[in-house]
Design a protein around this motif. Structure first.
Motif, mmCIF file in Angstrom:
data_model
loop_
_atom_site.group_PDB
_atom_site.id
_atom_site.type_symbol
_atom_site.label_atom_id
_atom_site.label_comp_id
_atom_site.label_asym_id
_atom_site.label_seq_id
_atom_site.Cartn_x
_atom_site.Cartn_y
_atom_site.Cartn_z
ATOM 1 N N LEU A 184 0.836 -1.204 0.000
ATOM 2 C CA LEU A 184 0.000 0.000 0.000
ATOM 3 C C LEU A 184 0.867 1.248 0.000
ATOM 4 O O LEU A 184 0.619 2.197 -0.751
ATOM 5 C CB LEU A 184 -0.924 0.003 1.225
ATOM 6 N N LYS A 185 1.904 1.242 0.844
ATOM 7 C CA LYS A 185 2.802 2.398 0.905
ATOM 8 C C LYS A 185 3.444 2.645 -0.450
ATOM 9 O O LYS A 185 3.588 3.782 -0.891
ATOM 10 C CB LYS A 185 3.895 2.177 1.956
ATOM 11 N N LYS A 186 3.826 1.537 -1.100
ATOM 12 C CA LYS A 186 4.481 1.636 -2.398
ATOM 13 C C LYS A 186 3.503 2.216 -3.426
ATOM 14 O O LYS A 186 3.871 3.062 -4.248
ATOM 15 C CB LYS A 186 4.977 0.258 -2.830
ATOM 16 N N MET A 187 2.243 1.759 -3.368
ATOM 17 C CA MET A 187 1.227 2.267 -4.295
ATOM 18 C C MET A 187 1.067 3.773 -4.140
ATOM 19 O O MET A 187 0.948 4.510 -5.122
ATOM 20 C CB MET A 187 -0.130 1.605 -4.015
ATOM 21 N N VAL A 237 6.697 12.041 -1.988
ATOM 22 C CA VAL A 237 6.751 13.258 -1.168
ATOM 23 C C VAL A 237 5.666 13.304 -0.106
ATOM 24 O O VAL A 237 5.721 14.115 0.807
ATOM 25 C CB VAL A 237 6.661 14.554 -2.010
ATOM 26 N N SER A 238 4.674 12.433 -0.209
ATOM 27 C CA SER A 238 3.572 12.499 0.745
ATOM 28 C C SER A 238 3.032 11.101 0.978
ATOM 29 O O SER A 238 3.122 10.245 0.100
ATOM 30 C CB SER A 238 2.478 13.410 0.182
ATOM 31 N N TYR A 244 -6.140 15.164 -4.469
ATOM 32 C CA TYR A 244 -6.913 15.020 -5.704
ATOM 33 C C TYR A 244 -6.054 15.369 -6.925
ATOM 34 O O TYR A 244 -6.134 14.723 -7.958
ATOM 35 C CB TYR A 244 -8.168 15.896 -5.641
ATOM 36 N N GLN A 245 -5.191 16.394 -6.776
ATOM 37 C CA GLN A 245 -4.296 16.734 -7.890
ATOM 38 C C GLN A 245 -3.410 15.555 -8.258
ATOM 39 O O GLN A 245 -3.243 15.238 -9.434
ATOM 40 C CB GLN A 245 -3.402 17.942 -7.541
ATOM 41 N N ASP A 246 -2.858 14.901 -7.231
ATOM 42 C CA ASP A 246 -2.019 13.716 -7.473
ATOM 43 C C ASP A 246 -2.811 12.673 -8.246
ATOM 44 O O ASP A 246 -2.324 12.052 -9.180
ATOM 45 C CB ASP A 246 -1.595 13.057 -6.148
ATOM 46 N N PHE A 247 -4.059 12.483 -7.789
ATOM 47 C CA PHE A 247 -4.918 11.454 -8.358
ATOM 48 C C PHE A 247 -5.173 11.720 -9.842
ATOM 49 O O PHE A 247 -5.017 10.842 -10.685
ATOM 50 C CB PHE A 247 -6.230 11.423 -7.567
#
Length: 146
Positions: free
Chosen positions: A84-87, A95-96, A101-104
């Motif tokens: 999950l962390k890797k995903m 970085v987070s 939502y922007q990332d998404f």
């Protein structure tokens, strides 16, 4: 006579602040020259917004580890904490530990294939094939109430 300023449609029901915020972000993506040649951008953004809100977002309105964990379980593909962390770091560039939502949207429109993106695509396909309405039942209008 002067034309009245256009009111956004669908105002009736008070929409969640989350929805409004994502709508604003969608507008920014629509104006972004980087995506000007993206086909059906407006429709895509509308779908991304719905998808994003399906995640059980944390109080900051972002997708955190627990949200992704629940989503994966719901899809019948549970993942380990590490996976999950890797995903998540695949989407955020490390970085987070939460997905904004922007990332998404950047992930969904981007060329790189992140695991989460493949999952979203797969879920879309799965939903199309078994046309079961997902989410809350459709709003009933006043007239149909007993």
């Amino acid at each position: 006579a002067m034309a009245a300023p256009r009111r956004p449609s669908g105002g009736g029901l008070r929409r969640a602040p989350q929805d409004g915020r994502l709508e604003e972000i969608n507008k920014e993506f629509l104006c972004d020259p980087k995506f000007s040649n993206e086909k059906d951008l407006e429709e895509k953004l509308a779908v991304f917004k719905e998808k994003y809100m399906e995640f059980d977002l944390n109080n900051q309105g972002e997708i955190d580890l627990m949200s992704v964990k629940r989503m994966m379980e719901k899809l019948g593909a549970p993942k380990t904490h590490l996976e999950l962390k890797k995903m998540i770091s695949e989407v955020t560039g490390g970085v987070s530990d939460t997905i904004s939502y922007q990332d998404f949207v950047n992930m969904m429109l981007g060329k790189r294939s992140a695991v989460l993106k493949l999952v979203m695509m797969f879920e879309g396909k799965a939903n199309e094939s078994n046309q079961k309405p997902s989410g809350p039942p459709p709003e009933r209008d006043i007239a149909s109430l007993p």
